[in-house]
Design a protein around this motif. Structure first.
Motif, short mmCIF file in Angstrom:
data_model
loop_
_atom_site.label_atom_id
_atom_site.label_comp_id
_atom_site.label_asym_id
_atom_site.label_seq_id
_atom_site.Cartn_x
_atom_site.Cartn_y
_atom_site.Cartn_z
N MET A 1 20.84 -9.10 -20.92
CA MET A 1 21.74 -9.85 -21.79
C MET A 1 21.84 -9.16 -23.14
O MET A 1 20.85 -8.63 -23.65
CB MET A 1 21.22 -11.29 -21.98
CG MET A 1 22.17 -12.19 -22.75
SD MET A 1 21.88 -13.96 -22.49
CE MET A 1 20.61 -14.25 -23.69
N ARG A 2 23.03 -9.12 -23.69
CA ARG A 2 23.25 -8.54 -25.02
C ARG A 2 23.33 -9.67 -26.04
O ARG A 2 24.16 -10.57 -25.91
CB ARG A 2 24.50 -7.69 -25.03
CG ARG A 2 24.78 -7.04 -26.39
CD ARG A 2 25.88 -6.01 -26.30
NE ARG A 2 25.47 -4.87 -25.50
CZ ARG A 2 26.24 -3.82 -25.25
NH1 ARG A 2 27.47 -3.76 -25.75
NH2 ARG A 2 25.79 -2.82 -24.51
N VAL A 3 22.48 -9.60 -27.07
CA VAL A 3 22.37 -10.67 -28.05
C VAL A 3 22.58 -10.11 -29.46
O VAL A 3 21.96 -9.12 -29.85
CB VAL A 3 20.98 -11.35 -27.99
CG1 VAL A 3 20.91 -12.52 -28.97
CG2 VAL A 3 20.68 -11.81 -26.57
N VAL A 4 23.46 -10.76 -30.22
CA VAL A 4 23.61 -10.45 -31.64
C VAL A 4 22.83 -11.51 -32.42
O VAL A 4 22.99 -12.71 -32.17
CB VAL A 4 25.09 -10.46 -32.08
CG1 VAL A 4 25.21 -10.27 -33.59
CG2 VAL A 4 25.87 -9.36 -31.35
N VAL A 5 21.98 -11.08 -33.33
CA VAL A 5 21.21 -12.00 -34.17
C VAL A 5 21.65 -11.80 -35.61
O VAL A 5 21.59 -10.69 -36.14
CB VAL A 5 19.70 -11.76 -34.05
CG1 VAL A 5 18.94 -12.72 -34.96
CG2 VAL A 5 19.24 -11.92 -32.60
N LYS A 6 22.12 -12.87 -36.24
CA LYS A 6 22.55 -12.80 -37.63
C LYS A 6 21.56 -13.58 -38.50
O LYS A 6 21.23 -14.73 -38.21
CB LYS A 6 23.96 -13.39 -37.78
CG LYS A 6 24.56 -13.17 -39.18
CD LYS A 6 24.35 -14.34 -40.09
CE LYS A 6 24.93 -14.06 -41.49
NZ LYS A 6 24.71 -15.18 -42.42
N VAL A 7 21.07 -12.93 -39.56
CA VAL A 7 20.15 -13.60 -40.47
C VAL A 7 20.78 -13.65 -41.85
O VAL A 7 21.35 -12.66 -42.33
CB VAL A 7 18.77 -12.92 -40.48
CG1 VAL A 7 18.87 -11.47 -40.93
CG2 VAL A 7 17.78 -13.67 -41.36
N GLY A 8 20.70 -14.81 -42.49
CA GLY A 8 21.37 -15.04 -43.76
C GLY A 8 20.51 -14.71 -44.97
O GLY A 8 19.29 -14.57 -44.89
N SER A 9 21.18 -14.61 -46.11
CA SER A 9 20.51 -14.29 -47.38
C SER A 9 19.46 -15.34 -47.75
O SER A 9 18.41 -15.00 -48.31
CB SER A 9 21.53 -14.19 -48.51
OG SER A 9 22.42 -13.13 -48.30
#
Length: 254
Positions: A1-9
């Motif tokens: 599985m391809r996963v994008v993880v976004k982390v905020g400021s």
């Protein structure tokens, strides 16, 4: 599985500094996730990273761009040092919202990311705040990560934030607000509410996250929203297959 993880400021910074313990916890989680998945990280925090070196007025766009230019290498250096402990190489991929509105640019971004993943390198996508103003002015980082998820043919976007889930009402105003575990459709009124960031370095809020989820739902891509301060919910969901907390936005029969 391809996963994008976004982390905020809000997750990556604390009291005008990079929150190193939270960054370390994030990297440890991503290293675990990477064992069975292809992982792409979309990271905010360049402006905050720059502010640790030079205290400029963040209300002025030109200053924010200068801070981003200072902060990008600061941020990448910290990530690289933490990932090397897991024997992982990282690479920076700088994009703007304009890149993701161009089919040719999207193909080039995808080709770069594919090559990195094939060679076991973890791509760290940063919004190029030093030259772009849209993300800085509009708080489009959540939506930018959604565009990356779609543009790289990812199966899921995970947003780690100071917002730990999507609630049926504002938990800051209503102590009885309940977290929604699964959301299949987002009301148009929710998408049109005013953006309300909680952190001095953050430019988004729940509205930009809902817009990201709505965009992905229309493309049949899942999104999971969870706390970036306490990673137990995302770990349970992604590593153990147990949905304890956080919100899954999906149009699939789950």
């Amino acid at each position: 599985m391809r996963v994008v993880v976004k982390v905020g400021s809000a997750v990556l910074t604390q009291d005008g500094e990079i929150a190193l313990e939270r960054m370390r916890a994030l990297v440890d989680f991503l290293a675990q996730l990477n064992k069975k998945n292809e992982v792409i990280l979309v990271s905010s925090g360049a402006v905050a990273g720059g502010y640790t070196k030079l205290k400029l007025d963040r209300n002025i766009i030109a200053n924010k761009q200068a801070l981003a230019a200072i902060g990008q290498p600061v941020l990448m250096n910290k990530y690289a040092k933490k990932f090397i402990k897991h024997d992982m190489i990282v690479a920076q991929v700088l994009v703007t919202a304009a890149n993701l509105n161009s089919q040719d640019d999207i193909k080039r971004v995808r080709a770069t990311v594919e090559t990195l993943l094939e060679n076991k390198v973890l791509p760290i996508v940063n919004e190029n705040d030093a030259t772009a103003t849209d993300e800085l002015e509009l708080g489009d980082n959540d939506q930018l990560s959604a565009y990356i998820a779609k543009g790289t043919d990812a199966d899921m976007l995970i947003i780690l934030s100071d917002i730990d889930a999507y609630y049926d009402s504002d938990p800051r105003e209503n102590p009885d607000a309940k977290a929604l575990k699964i959301v299949k459709k987002i009301d148009e009124k929710e998408l049109n509410k005013e953006v309300s960031p909680n952190n001095v370095f953050a430019t988004g809020g729940i509205v930009t996250k809902l817009k990201a989820a709505d965009y992905l739902l229309k493309s049949n891509i899942d999104m999971f929203l969870a706390s970036g301060f306490d990673l137990s919910d995302v770990k349970s969901f992604m590593l153990e297959g147990t949905h304890k907390g956080g919100t899954l936005f999906t149009c699939k029969g789950k």
